[in-house]
Design a protein around this motif. Structure first.
Motif, PDB file in Angstrom:
ATOM      1  N   HIS A 101       0.820  -1.205   0.000  1.00  0.00           N
ATOM      2  CA  HIS A 101       0.000   0.000   0.000  1.00  0.00           C
ATOM      3  C   HIS A 101       0.860   1.264   0.000  1.00  0.00           C
ATOM      4  O   HIS A 101       0.521   2.257  -0.660  1.00  0.00           O
ATOM      5  CB  HIS A 101      -0.937  -0.001   1.210  1.00  0.00           C
ATOM      6  N   LEU A 102       1.979   1.228   0.724  1.00  0.00           N
ATOM      7  CA  LEU A 102       2.890   2.366   0.736  1.00  0.00           C
ATOM      8  C   LEU A 102       3.515   2.547  -0.652  1.00  0.00           C
ATOM      9  O   LEU A 102       3.659   3.671  -1.135  1.00  0.00           O
ATOM     10  CB  LEU A 102       3.979   2.180   1.791  1.00  0.00           C
ATOM     11  N   ARG A 103       3.873   1.420  -1.286  1.00  0.00           N
ATOM     12  CA  ARG A 103       4.443   1.497  -2.629  1.00  0.00           C
ATOM     13  C   ARG A 103       3.439   2.106  -3.612  1.00  0.00           C
ATOM     14  O   ARG A 103       3.804   2.892  -4.478  1.00  0.00           O
ATOM     15  CB  ARG A 103       4.874   0.100  -3.096  1.00  0.00           C
ATOM     16  N   ASP A 104       2.158   1.738  -3.471  1.00  0.00           N
ATOM     17  CA  ASP A 104       1.120   2.333  -4.314  1.00  0.00           C
ATOM     18  C   ASP A 104       1.032   3.843  -4.094  1.00  0.00           C
ATOM     19  O   ASP A 104       0.881   4.618  -5.048  1.00  0.00           O
ATOM     20  CB  ASP A 104      -0.246   1.706  -4.003  1.00  0.00           C
ATOM     21  N   LYS A 105       1.141   4.253  -2.845  1.00  0.00           N
ATOM     22  CA  LYS A 105       1.082   5.680  -2.515  1.00  0.00           C
ATOM     23  C   LYS A 105       2.285   6.417  -3.091  1.00  0.00           C
ATOM     24  O   LYS A 105       2.140   7.517  -3.659  1.00  0.00           O
ATOM     25  CB  LYS A 105       1.020   5.858  -0.999  1.00  0.00           C
ATOM     26  N   VAL A 106       3.465   5.823  -2.955  1.00  0.00           N
ATOM     27  CA  VAL A 106       4.678   6.438  -3.496  1.00  0.00           C
ATOM     28  C   VAL A 106       4.573   6.544  -5.018  1.00  0.00           C
ATOM     29  O   VAL A 106       4.954   7.564  -5.613  1.00  0.00           O
ATOM     30  CB  VAL A 106       5.922   5.622  -3.093  1.00  0.00           C
ATOM     31  N   ARG A 107       4.060   5.497  -5.652  1.00  0.00           N
ATOM     32  CA  ARG A 107       3.915   5.515  -7.107  1.00  0.00           C
ATOM     33  C   ARG A 107       2.990   6.649  -7.552  1.00  0.00           C
ATOM     34  O   ARG A 107       3.263   7.339  -8.531  1.00  0.00           O
ATOM     35  CB  ARG A 107       3.387   4.167  -7.602  1.00  0.00           C
ATOM     36  N   ALA A 108       1.902   6.846  -6.826  1.00  0.00           N
ATOM     37  CA  ALA A 108       0.979   7.927  -7.157  1.00  0.00           C
ATOM     38  C   ALA A 108       1.645   9.289  -6.998  1.00  0.00           C
ATOM     39  O   ALA A 108       1.465  10.182  -7.839  1.00  0.00           O
ATOM     40  CB  ALA A 108      -0.267   7.838  -6.279  1.00  0.00           C
ATOM     41  N   GLU A 109       2.425   9.465  -5.938  1.00  0.00           N
ATOM     42  CA  GLU A 109       3.139  10.722  -5.731  1.00  0.00           C
ATOM     43  C   GLU A 109       4.182  10.944  -6.822  1.00  0.00           C
ATOM     44  O   GLU A 109       4.410  12.078  -7.274  1.00  0.00           O
ATOM     45  CB  GLU A 109       3.794  10.728  -4.352  1.00  0.00           C
TER      46      GLU A 109
END
Length: 253
Positions: free
Chosen positions: A37-45
């Motif tokens: 989930h953190l990786r998904d958030k980083v990818r979006a940023e």
């Protein structure tokens, strides 16, 4: 052929029942999901980062002649450049960069179909690049920035004067020169619009490219993991594993 890396220290994992293992594994799974989930958030940023319009002309030596940065896109709208550590005076490419590059050829049809061009760039003259590329058996595009400011402007190459200063700018911060080298690794992304304007959208350095190295991702799931005493110290160029231990090692020339 013996390519086994012996463990520095024997494993000290507990031996438990299947039920105890399942409980521990479920706890780890919760952390893995959090990481995803953190990786998904980083990818979006990362996708939301602002862009910088490129206002400087760069020209590269390629096997088909001199090309500008815009021409490296090869008809696509997105360009990924891997800043490969191979300096003008080096006899061979960095083992770490070579390790990463071993994972690229299989991705090319998928990247190209997704409107993305991948190109490696090094400061070595083209003949040295072509010779090393042939030795390694790679197919991906690789061009030379020899005589250009490109590597210096993207903070992956450093002059003797740079290294003589108190600080060197790398990975978006000032670091002591003893932590630097004349060449360092990185990755940069660019976008070209219908007008032909080129924008710098992203760069990463140091360990930022680790997720591109599938072997590391597999080792992270092996019983002994990466089994390294320092970052990727076990890596050799893929044609050096049968040679004596001193043949690989260093991430420089």
């Amino acid at each position: 052929m013996d390519v086994t890396v012996s463990p520095k220290n024997p494993p000290e994992n507990s031996i438990v029942s299947r039920e105890e293992w399942l409980e521990a594994r479920r706890k780890l799974l919760a952390m893995e999901k959090e990481e995803t989930h953190l990786r998904d958030k980083v990818r979006a940023e990362r996708q939301a980062l602002p862009w910088v319009k490129m206002d400087k002309d760069y020209v590269f030596d390629t096997p088909t002649g001199r090309k500008t940065l815009a021409e490296l896109f090869d008809g696509r709208s997105q360009l990924i450049i891997y800043h490969f550590m191979l300096g003008p005076e080096w006899d061979a490419g960095c083992p770490g960069c070579s390790f990463l590059s071993d994972h690229i050829d299989g991705t090319l049809p998928h990247l190209n179909n997704h409107d993305v061009t991948f190109v490696a760039v090094a400061r070595a003259p083209l003949d040295k690049i072509e010779a090393y590329k042939k030795r390694m058996g790679w197919k991906f595009p690789w061009v030379s920035s020899f005589g250009s400011d490109f590597n210096f402007d993207f903070h992956v190459s450093f002059t003797k004067e740079d290294l003589a200063k108190d600080k060197v700018f790398y990975n978006f911060s000032a670091i002591p020169p003893e932590q630097a080298h004349d060449e360092l690794p990185g990755l940069s992304a660019f976008y070209k619009n219908e007008k032909g304007e080129v924008f710098h959208t992203y760069s990463s350095y140091a360990r930022g490219g680790e997720e591109m190295i599938g072997t590391l991702m597999i080792l992270d799931r092996a019983p002994l993991g990466r089994n390294e005493s320092s970052t990727m110290n076990f890596v050799k160029r893929h044609d050096e594993y049968e040679q004596k231990p001193e043949a690989g090692s260093s991430c420089c020339h």
